[in-house]
Design an enzyme around this catalytic site. Sequence first.
Site, PDB file in Angstrom:
ATOM      1  N   TYR A  82     -27.764  57.149 -20.320  1.00 26.53           N
ATOM      2  CA  TYR A  82     -28.048  55.951 -19.518  1.00 26.53           C
ATOM      3  C   TYR A  82     -27.915  56.315 -18.053  1.00 26.53           C
ATOM      4  CZ  TYR A  82     -27.667  51.204 -17.634  1.00 26.53           C
ATOM      5  OH  TYR A  82     -27.861  50.039 -16.913  1.00 26.53           O
ATOM      6  N   ASP A 121     -25.603  62.937 -13.394  1.00 25.18           N
ATOM      7  CA  ASP A 121     -25.305  61.527 -13.181  1.00 25.18           C
ATOM      8  C   ASP A 121     -23.800  61.376 -13.348  1.00 25.18           C
ATOM      9  OD1 ASP A 121     -24.755  58.871 -13.401  1.00 25.18           O
ATOM     10  OD2 ASP A 121     -26.449  58.387 -14.701  1.00 25.18           O
ATOM     11  N   LYS A 129     -19.607  53.271  -8.975  1.00 24.84           N
ATOM     12  CA  LYS A 129     -18.346  52.816  -9.556  1.00 24.84           C
ATOM     13  C   LYS A 129     -17.107  53.163  -8.707  1.00 24.84           C
ATOM     14  CE  LYS A 129     -20.332  52.846 -14.200  1.00 24.84           C
ATOM     15  NZ  LYS A 129     -20.590  51.528 -14.698  1.00 24.84           N
TER      16      LYS A 129
END
Length: 443
Positions: free
Chosen positions: A156, A251, A279
Amino acid sequence: MSPAETAIDQADTSVGAMSHEDYYNLAAQVLPGAGLGGYSLPEDVRFVIHRGEGSRLQDVRGRWYIDYVGGAGALILGHAFPSVVAAVQEEVPKGLHFFGTLNEKAILLAKELVDAIPCAEKIAYTTTGSEATFYAMRIARAYTGCSKILKCEGGYHGNHDYSNFSVSPGALSNYPVGRPDTAGMPSSLAESVLVGPYNDLETIRKIVEAERADLAAIIVEPVQRVIFPRDGYLEGLRKICDDNDVLLIFDEVVTGFRLAYGGAQEYFGVKPDLASYGKIAGGGGPVGCVGGSDRIMEQCNPVNRGKPTYAYINGTLHGNPIGCAAGLATLAELRTPGFYDRLHGRSADLQAACQKVLDRHNLPALAIGRGSLWQIVFMDKEPESFADFIQCDMASTRDLDIGLMKNGLYVLPGVRRFVSAVHTDEDFDNTVAALDAACRAMR
Ligand SMILES: Cc1ncc(COP(=O)(O)O)c(C=O)c1O
């Protein structure tokens, strides 16, 4: 909350401005599915958050939950960590937001990010992790002059169209052709996003060799959801990229500042060409970034605007001073000596305690994960590939998670979870008790 109490047992003392029911009725009128995103929780476990404090959340009914969602992994220090709150409180009166020119906190956080991210000599700000992967792909295409990106099945990279191929397909893909995960995708995009299997270097090498003429980059979650790389996998990807003049993008939206201060790059000792962050980098605030070498990041130097090789990066909230202040305060805590050893050690203890409960109940489930990423899944061995993962008994996995929610934990059904640095021994005891109760209900 004591171990004997569950979220459902707790006596309700409303603390919200409106009741739980009134909030849901209002939400149903104005939000699709009365939700905030991709999750639709069963009615008997859903709740409206009133506040977060440390490792816990309180809902508008006054019930407390031990939070393992942690803002989707952004809150490694839990909710309202004192030094983060103080940094934000100091910044807010000076203005919530600026645009177009530098601000102090954005420069200072950029320096910390460059110091922390092994592959970064420069970073470009984004607002979210999705934007960070979107821009990393754009920079890679601008730098190489190639148009295709290879991603891994089950990986993802955010909400944009280039990510939403074969993230959670019901069956394995016909590599390198992916399956769109959502309606609304331009059909032409399937030619630009290729899909290969995670942890399978041979197949990835074959795809890269066949596609190298127009392949800009491989993008990978170094830890794909909760699947850790096989020994040598990330090194192997690095070599395949080097052998074929293709860029490697990590990522690190989840792994950055989560696995180690230097993210997966430090934890596994492999350096990509570009890394995407979000994040924790903004301490829960609206901050993400792409980092890379001077040479690659020169693609997005705005003095090159107008040149055919210029990769445009711009956003209203980029370098937002409040998010940057929260990021700076968070990163300062993470640099405390021993921070990661302690977090990882405590998480391992929690996982082991959970595994004992599962075994005692003879449930065919595993508490998997490493570092502070973990999940309980109904399967008989730790997954090494997406093919392994789709074999797992997802219905039972979700049922158990819903049982955990009924017993006072905040987890999302079937989704990986996080231990934060502020989870206490009492939280862990309560978690084990909640798991015990949820297992009993399952049997
Ligand atoms: C690995 C990974 N990349 C990208 C993203 C997207 O980040 P955001 O939700 O901040 O856009 C996420 C979000 O969970 C993620 O887990």
